[in-house]
Design an enzyme around this catalytic site. Structure first.
Site, PDB file in Angstrom:
ATOM      1  N   ASP A  13     -25.010  -1.267 -27.070  1.00  0.00           N
ATOM      2  CA  ASP A  13     -24.647  -0.024 -27.768  1.00  0.00           C
ATOM      3  C   ASP A  13     -23.139   0.178 -27.889  1.00  0.00           C
ATOM      4  O   ASP A  13     -22.661   1.311 -27.935  1.00  0.00           O
ATOM      5  CB  ASP A  13     -25.247   1.209 -27.057  1.00  0.00           C
ATOM      6  CG  ASP A  13     -26.735   1.084 -26.855  1.00  0.00           C
ATOM      7  OD1 ASP A  13     -27.406   0.609 -27.784  1.00  0.00           O
ATOM      8  OD2 ASP A  13     -27.222   1.454 -25.776  1.00  0.00           O
ATOM      9  N   LYS A  16     -21.503  -2.667 -32.078  1.00  0.00           N
ATOM     10  CA  LYS A  16     -21.445  -3.994 -32.714  1.00  0.00           C
ATOM     11  C   LYS A  16     -21.807  -3.909 -34.189  1.00  0.00           C
ATOM     12  O   LYS A  16     -21.225  -4.596 -35.010  1.00  0.00           O
ATOM     13  CB  LYS A  16     -22.424  -4.962 -32.022  1.00  0.00           C
ATOM     14  CG  LYS A  16     -22.012  -5.320 -30.611  1.00  0.00           C
ATOM     15  CD  LYS A  16     -22.986  -6.295 -29.982  1.00  0.00           C
ATOM     16  CE  LYS A  16     -24.331  -5.673 -29.697  1.00  0.00           C
ATOM     17  NZ  LYS A  16     -24.346  -4.598 -28.701  1.00  0.00           N
ATOM     18  N   GLY A  40     -30.684  -1.944 -31.697  1.00  0.00           N
ATOM     19  CA  GLY A  40     -30.623  -0.970 -32.779  1.00  0.00           C
ATOM     20  C   GLY A  40     -29.180  -0.916 -33.239  1.00  0.00           C
ATOM     21  O   GLY A  40     -28.331  -0.403 -32.534  1.00  0.00           O
ATOM     22  N   HIS A  41     -28.894  -1.513 -34.380  1.00  0.00           N
ATOM     23  CA  HIS A  41     -27.513  -1.553 -34.854  1.00  0.00           C
ATOM     24  C   HIS A  41     -27.320  -0.496 -35.929  1.00  0.00           C
ATOM     25  O   HIS A  41     -27.915  -0.549 -36.999  1.00  0.00           O
ATOM     26  CB  HIS A  41     -27.175  -2.961 -35.349  1.00  0.00           C
ATOM     27  CG  HIS A  41     -27.121  -3.951 -34.222  1.00  0.00           C
ATOM     28  ND1 HIS A  41     -27.057  -5.298 -34.394  1.00  0.00           N
ATOM     29  CD2 HIS A  41     -27.117  -3.750 -32.881  1.00  0.00           C
ATOM     30  CE1 HIS A  41     -27.010  -5.894 -33.210  1.00  0.00           C
ATOM     31  NE2 HIS A  41     -27.055  -4.972 -32.279  1.00  0.00           N
ATOM     32  N   GLN A 225     -27.584  -6.425 -27.685  1.00  0.00           N
ATOM     33  CA  GLN A 225     -27.409  -6.006 -26.287  1.00  0.00           C
ATOM     34  C   GLN A 225     -25.971  -6.320 -25.837  1.00  0.00           C
ATOM     35  O   GLN A 225     -25.079  -6.265 -26.680  1.00  0.00           O
ATOM     36  CB  GLN A 225     -28.449  -6.643 -25.350  1.00  0.00           C
ATOM     37  CG  GLN A 225     -29.866  -6.140 -25.568  1.00  0.00           C
ATOM     38  CD  GLN A 225     -30.611  -6.831 -26.702  1.00  0.00           C
ATOM     39  OE1 GLN A 225     -30.615  -8.042 -26.805  1.00  0.00           O
ATOM     40  NE2 GLN A 225     -31.235  -6.064 -27.554  1.00  0.00           N
TER      41      GLN A 225
HETATM   42  P1  IMP Z   1     -35.802  -4.843 -22.830  1.00  0.00           P
HETATM   43  O1  IMP Z   1     -34.758  -5.609 -23.551  1.00  0.00           O
HETATM   44  O2  IMP Z   1     -36.602  -3.934 -23.731  1.00  0.00           O
HETATM   45  O3  IMP Z   1     -36.668  -5.689 -21.950  1.00  0.00           O
HETATM   46  O4  IMP Z   1     -35.055  -3.820 -21.820  1.00  0.00           O
HETATM   47  C1  IMP Z   1     -34.313  -4.289 -20.685  1.00  0.00           C
HETATM   48  C2  IMP Z   1     -33.065  -3.441 -20.477  1.00  0.00           C
HETATM   49  O5  IMP Z   1     -32.144  -3.684 -21.532  1.00  0.00           O
HETATM   50  C3  IMP Z   1     -33.309  -1.940 -20.465  1.00  0.00           C
HETATM   51  O6  IMP Z   1     -32.389  -1.337 -19.587  1.00  0.00           O
HETATM   52  C4  IMP Z   1     -32.973  -1.526 -21.895  1.00  0.00           C
HETATM   53  O7  IMP Z   1     -32.598  -0.172 -21.987  1.00  0.00           O
HETATM   54  C5  IMP Z   1     -31.808  -2.450 -22.174  1.00  0.00           C
HETATM   55  N1  IMP Z   1     -31.627  -2.733 -23.599  1.00  0.00           N
HETATM   56  C6  IMP Z   1     -32.365  -3.552 -24.378  1.00  0.00           C
HETATM   57  N2  IMP Z   1     -31.881  -3.582 -25.629  1.00  0.00           N
HETATM   58  C7  IMP Z   1     -30.806  -2.792 -25.641  1.00  0.00           C
HETATM   59  C8  IMP Z   1     -29.844  -2.456 -26.645  1.00  0.00           C
HETATM   60  O8  IMP Z   1     -29.889  -2.935 -27.792  1.00  0.00           O
HETATM   61  N3  IMP Z   1     -28.859  -1.596 -26.275  1.00  0.00           N
HETATM   62  C9  IMP Z   1     -28.771  -1.113 -25.011  1.00  0.00           C
HETATM   63  N4  IMP Z   1     -29.621  -1.415 -24.046  1.00  0.00           N
HETATM   64  C10 IMP Z   1     -30.632  -2.249 -24.343  1.00  0.00           C
END
Ligand code: IMP
Length: 431
Positions: A13, A16, A40-41, A225
Site C-alpha cells: 500500500d 505503487k 489493490g493498486h 505487496q
Molecule cells: P494474503 O496475501 O491475503 O495471504 O495476506 C497476508 C498478509 O499480507 C496480510 O497481512 C494482508 O493484509 C497482507 N497483504 C496482502 N496483500 C496486500 C496488499 O496488497 N497490501 C497490503 N497488505 C497486503
C-alpha cells in the site's frame, strides 16, 4: 535505456499504482510477477479513481502491453470482471494488449474456502489475510498439485487434476476445518466458462518478453505487496505467500536478472500496515488517527482500516539492501503537514540492546521499541508543490534525512494522489 522494477519497500500500500502509472508512458510493457488479487493498486487519473487487483496498472494507457506473469496466482472470476470493467471504460481495446502466462496458477474455490476457514480457526492468532485464497494457491503450487492455465486449457488434464484436488481438499475441509464439501461438477462447469472467456489471452509470456526485449522494448516490472510482506525477507509468518522482491521479478516473469537495470522502491513518508503482525512504530493514539484520516488509510482490496505509524528507516533500509534499490519514490509527504515534530525510527531497542538491522525473530520484532530521531514538522499544505525547492525547508530536510539513513537516493516525492501531484527528481528509465 533501462528496464525498471517498482517494488514496495514497506508492508504494501505504498502507492505503487500511482508510480507505475506515472512511469508507464516510458515503458512498452508492464508486467505483474507475483501475488494475486490480494493487491489493490489505486490509480487516480483526471480525478477518476480506478482500483486494479490483477491487471497491471499500465492498462489505463492506450497501447501498452500488460502481462500477468507466471508468478501470479489468478482468480479468473476477478480477472474477467476487471477486464470487462476496463473494456467498458474504453481500455484494453484488443485482447493482444493483455497476456496471461500459461504457467500462472489458477485460484480455485477450495483455496478461498481454506484461507477463510483457517483464519476463522486461528482466532486472535490470525494473519489477517485478504481471504482471497492466495496462500493456499501458492501452497498447491509448491506441493506440485496446482492447476495452471495450461492445465485448464487441456480438458482431460483439468478434469483429472480437479478431481484429485477436490477429493483431497474435501477431506481437509470437512475433517479439519469443519467446512462443507465442494462439488466437482459445479466447479468444473464454472471454470470451463472462465476458460472460454480467458483462453485467447493465455500464452508463453516469458518467451514473449524475451522477444520484445530483444526488439528494444522497455519493460516495467510492477511489484505487489511489499518487501516486509515477502515470504522470505518479511515479518514471517505475518507475510504474504510470494516473493515480493526484485528477485521475485526474475522467477515470476521468467526473465534473467540482467534484464532489470533499475529498481525503484516505493515508500510512504510514514508507515502503514493492514492485517496482523509486528509494527514497531505503530501509533495507537491521536497521531495514528490523524495519519489514517489525512492519508485516507483504508485498504483498497478489503476496505479494512490500515494501522498507521512513523517512518521506519530500519525496515526501508532492509528493503533497499534486499532489492538492490537504486532509488526510492517517497509518497504521501503531504499527509505529514501539520505535525509539529515528525519522528523517524532509526533503531529498535530490545532487551536493553540497540538493534539497527531488521530482525528475523518474530518475538524480537513484536517486542522491539522504536528509537526515534525527531525532525521539525511544517504547517504548509504540499498538494500544489511541484518543485523540490518549493517544499518547506523542514520538509526538504525530512526527505534528505531519510535519504541519508536508508542509503539510497530519493528520485520522486508524491504530494497527492493525482498524476500531476508529483515532484520528479530523476527519471529511472533514462539511467
Ligand atoms: P494474503 O496475501 O491475503 O495471504 O495476506 C497476508 C498478509 O499480507 C496480510 O497481512 C494482508 O493484509 C497482507 N497483504 C496482502 N496483500 C496486500 C496488499 O496488497 N497490501 C497490503 N497488505 C497486503
Amino acid at each position: 535505456m533501462a528496464n525498471v522494477a517498482i517494488i514496495g519497500a514497506q508492508w504494501g500500500d505504498e502507492g505503487k499504482g500511482k508510480v507505475v502509472d506515472l512511469f508507464t508512458h516510458e515503458a512498452d510493457i508492464i508486467v505483474r510477477f507475483q501475488g494475486g488479487n490480494n493487491a489493490g493498486h489505486t490509480l487516480v487519473v483526471d480525478g477518476k479513481k480506478t482500483v486494479l487487483h490483477l491487471v497491471p496498472s499500465g492498462a489505463l494507457h492506450p497501447d501498452k502491453l500488460c502481462i500477468i506473469g507466471n508468478g501470479v496466482v489468478v482468480d479468473p472470476e476477478v480477472l474477467i470482471a476487471e477486464i470487462e470493467a476496463l473494456k467498458a471504460q474504453g481500455h484494453l481495446v484488443h485482447s493482444e494488449l493483455l497476456r496471461i502466462s500459461e504457467q500462472a496458477h489458477v485460484i480455485m474455490p477450495y483455496h478461498k474456502a481454506i484461507d477463510l476457514a483457517r483464519e476463522r480457526l486461528r482466532g486472535k492468532g490470525k494473519i489477517g489475510t485478504t481471504g482471497r485464497g492466495i496462500g493456499p494457491a501458492y501452497e498447491d503450487k509448491v506441493a506440485r498439485v496446482g492447476i495452471r492455465f495450461v492445465d485448464l486449457l487441456e480438458e482431460d488434464t483439468f478434469r483429472d487434476k480437479l478431481r484429485k484436488n477436490i477429493e483431497e481438499k474435501n477431506i481437509y475441509l470437512k475433517a479439519i476445518l469443519k467446512e462443507k464439501a465442494l462439488h466437482f461438477d459445479k466447479i468444473h462447469d464454472k471454470y470451463v466458462d472462465y476458460r472460454d472467456k480467458l483462453k485467447d489471452y493465455v500464452t508463453n509470456t516469458g518467451l514473449l518478453l524475451d522477444q520484445e526485449m530483444r526488439a528494444g522494448k522497455r519493460v516495467l516490472f510492477e511489484g505487489a505487496q511489499g518487501t516486509l510482506l515477502d515470504v522470505d525477507h518479511g515479518t514471517y509468518p505475518y507475510v504474504t505467500s510470494s516473493s515480493t522482491i526484485t528477485g521475485g521479478a526474475c522467477s515470476g516473469a521468467g526473465v534473467g536478472p540482467q534484464n532489470i537495470q533499475q529498481v525503484i522502491g516505493i515508500s510512504k513518508a510514514y508507515t502503514t500496515r493492514v492485517g496482523s503482525g509486528p509494527f514497531p512504530t505503530e501509533l495507537n493514539g491521536p497521531d495514528g488517527e490523524t495519519l489514517r484520516r489525512e492519508g485516507a488509510e483504508f485498504g483498497a482490496t478489503t476496505g479494512r482500516s490500515r494501522r498507521c505509524g512513523w517512518f521506519d528507516a530500519i525496515g526501508v533500509r532492509h528493503a533497499v539492501r534486499m532489492n538492490g534499490m537504486t532509488g526510492i519514490a517517497l509518497t504521501k509527504l503531504d499527509v505529514l503537514t501539520g505535525f509539529k515534530k515528525i519522528p523517524i525510527c532509526t533503531a529498535y531497542r530490545y532487551d536493553g540492546n540497540l538493534i539497527t538491522e531488521f530482525p528475523a525473530s518474530s518475538k524480537v520484532m513484536q517486542k522491539a521499541d522504536p528509537v526515534y530521531e525527531e525532525m521539525d514538522g511544517w504547517s504548509e499544505p504540499l498538494d500544489n508543490v511541484r518543485n523540490f525547492s518549493d517544499l518547506p525547508k523542514s520538509a526538504q530536510k525530512y526527505v534528505r534525512r531519510i535519504e541519508k539513513i536508508i542509503g539510497t537516493e530519493i528520485i520522486l516525492v508524491s504530494v497527492g494522489p493525482g498524476r500531476e501531484q508529483t515532484i520528479l527528481l530523476k527519471n529511472p528509465f533514462e539511467e
